[in-house]
Design a protein around this motif. Sequence first.
Motif, PDB file in Angstrom:
ATOM      1  N   PHE A 257     -31.470  -2.477  -3.776  1.00  0.00           N
ATOM      2  CA  PHE A 257     -31.005  -2.326  -5.151  1.00  0.00           C
ATOM      3  C   PHE A 257     -31.852  -1.306  -5.899  1.00  0.00           C
ATOM      4  O   PHE A 257     -31.336  -0.576  -6.751  1.00  0.00           O
ATOM      5  N   ILE A 258     -33.138  -1.223  -5.601  1.00  0.00           N
ATOM      6  CA  ILE A 258     -33.981  -0.199  -6.224  1.00  0.00           C
ATOM      7  C   ILE A 258     -33.438   1.188  -5.879  1.00  0.00           C
ATOM      8  O   ILE A 258     -33.440   2.103  -6.714  1.00  0.00           O
ATOM      9  N   THR A 259     -32.949   1.355  -4.652  1.00  0.00           N
ATOM     10  CA  THR A 259     -32.358   2.625  -4.247  1.00  0.00           C
ATOM     11  C   THR A 259     -31.177   2.988  -5.130  1.00  0.00           C
ATOM     12  O   THR A 259     -30.971   4.161  -5.471  1.00  0.00           O
ATOM     13  N   GLN A 260     -30.388   1.991  -5.517  1.00  0.00           N
ATOM     14  CA  GLN A 260     -29.203   2.244  -6.326  1.00  0.00           C
ATOM     15  C   GLN A 260     -29.536   2.393  -7.808  1.00  0.00           C
ATOM     16  O   GLN A 260     -29.049   3.305  -8.486  1.00  0.00           O
ATOM     17  N   GLY A 261     -30.339   1.474  -8.339  1.00  0.00           N
ATOM     18  CA  GLY A 261     -30.635   1.481  -9.772  1.00  0.00           C
ATOM     19  C   GLY A 261     -31.807   2.344 -10.164  1.00  0.00           C
ATOM     20  O   GLY A 261     -31.922   2.743 -11.325  1.00  0.00           O
ATOM     21  N   GLY A 262     -32.676   2.635  -9.190  1.00  0.00           N
ATOM     22  CA  GLY A 262     -33.843   3.452  -9.457  1.00  0.00           C
ATOM     23  C   GLY A 262     -35.060   2.635  -9.852  1.00  0.00           C
ATOM     24  O   GLY A 262     -34.941   1.511 -10.338  1.00  0.00           O
ATOM     25  N   PRO A 263     -36.259   3.182  -9.637  1.00  0.00           N
ATOM     26  CA  PRO A 263     -37.488   2.479 -10.026  1.00  0.00           C
ATOM     27  C   PRO A 263     -37.506   2.236 -11.530  1.00  0.00           C
ATOM     28  O   PRO A 263     -37.015   3.037 -12.310  1.00  0.00           O
ATOM     29  N   LYS A 264     -38.060   1.102 -11.914  1.00  0.00           N
ATOM     30  CA  LYS A 264     -38.220   0.679 -13.309  1.00  0.00           C
ATOM     31  C   LYS A 264     -36.922   0.182 -13.952  1.00  0.00           C
ATOM     32  O   LYS A 264     -36.910  -0.170 -15.127  1.00  0.00           O
ATOM     33  N   CYS A 265     -35.825   0.141 -13.183  1.00  0.00           N
ATOM     34  CA  CYS A 265     -34.567  -0.320 -13.779  1.00  0.00           C
ATOM     35  C   CYS A 265     -34.630  -1.812 -14.093  1.00  0.00           C
ATOM     36  O   CYS A 265     -35.419  -2.565 -13.519  1.00  0.00           O
ATOM     37  N   ILE A 266     -33.798  -2.225 -15.038  1.00  0.00           N
ATOM     38  CA  ILE A 266     -33.663  -3.622 -15.434  1.00  0.00           C
ATOM     39  C   ILE A 266     -32.207  -4.038 -15.226  1.00  0.00           C
ATOM     40  O   ILE A 266     -31.283  -3.337 -15.637  1.00  0.00           O
TER      41      ILE A 266
END
Length: 275
Positions: A257-266
């Motif tokens: 999910f970090i790959t999709q939403g990006g680092p630091k996403c909420i």
Amino acid sequence: MTDSSIMLTIEEGKSEDIAIVPLCVSIAGISYREYEEISADQFMWHIDNGEIPSSSSPTLLDLKEAYDSTDDEILHICMADGLSSSYDSASSYATSPEYVQRVQVINSRTLCMPQQHIVFRARDLAREGKTIPEIVDGIREMIDSAASFLIPEDFDYLRRGGRLSAAAAGIMSILKTVPVLVQSVDGRKLEKLTISRKFDKAIHAVMVALESRGVDLSHRIDVSHAHNKKKAERAIELLRERFPAIEIGLHELGPAFITQGGPKCISIQSVRIVS
């Protein structure tokens, strides 16, 4: 059975009578099964060092091992079709002659915590001796009720994923705006909900959207983050002011999910809890 979108390891799934096939991520030229071969902390280390990740559905080998691990009927609950190829891959593989009579694949139309709650409900119904059609009927209301919102910080990840144009990503980065994306009703894509100048205003927009969807005491809200605990806790503080009687959970997102939403996403999600 489900995939690691529900943010549990294979062993954690076994302890709950749930078979899990891990999603895959690739970074620094190496492919990993998330949670099993790379943790969120290890994954973020690579990102912090400039590596660009990608993600993919569970391998066919993992699917085969999971399907072959039992002679019982299998209900495979996949993360949202359109946000991942997991559903298409599993649906195609389950039509193989050795599986077509005993494996049913369904699209949860959601991911992460709502998907986890749906899978746990399906597990409970299976323990009660319900048939697969009865289980599917029993989780349908939960699937229909799920809502997901994303507040990204690194717009390049959305651009690479085709969810944001290069021009829009550049403008948002320059203006330091706080966009809020919402999962479409069919679960297949992320759509713009609003663009705010402040994080608190972005959370306010999410709360208004949750109220418009009828979120009440029968629902649960979950806030997940990609190494951004401080902002996640601020989001929970605001949500508890608006929804004081609703259970709200805090979680850390996995590599896929970090790959999709990006680092630091909420991520802010809700689902009706059926019991």
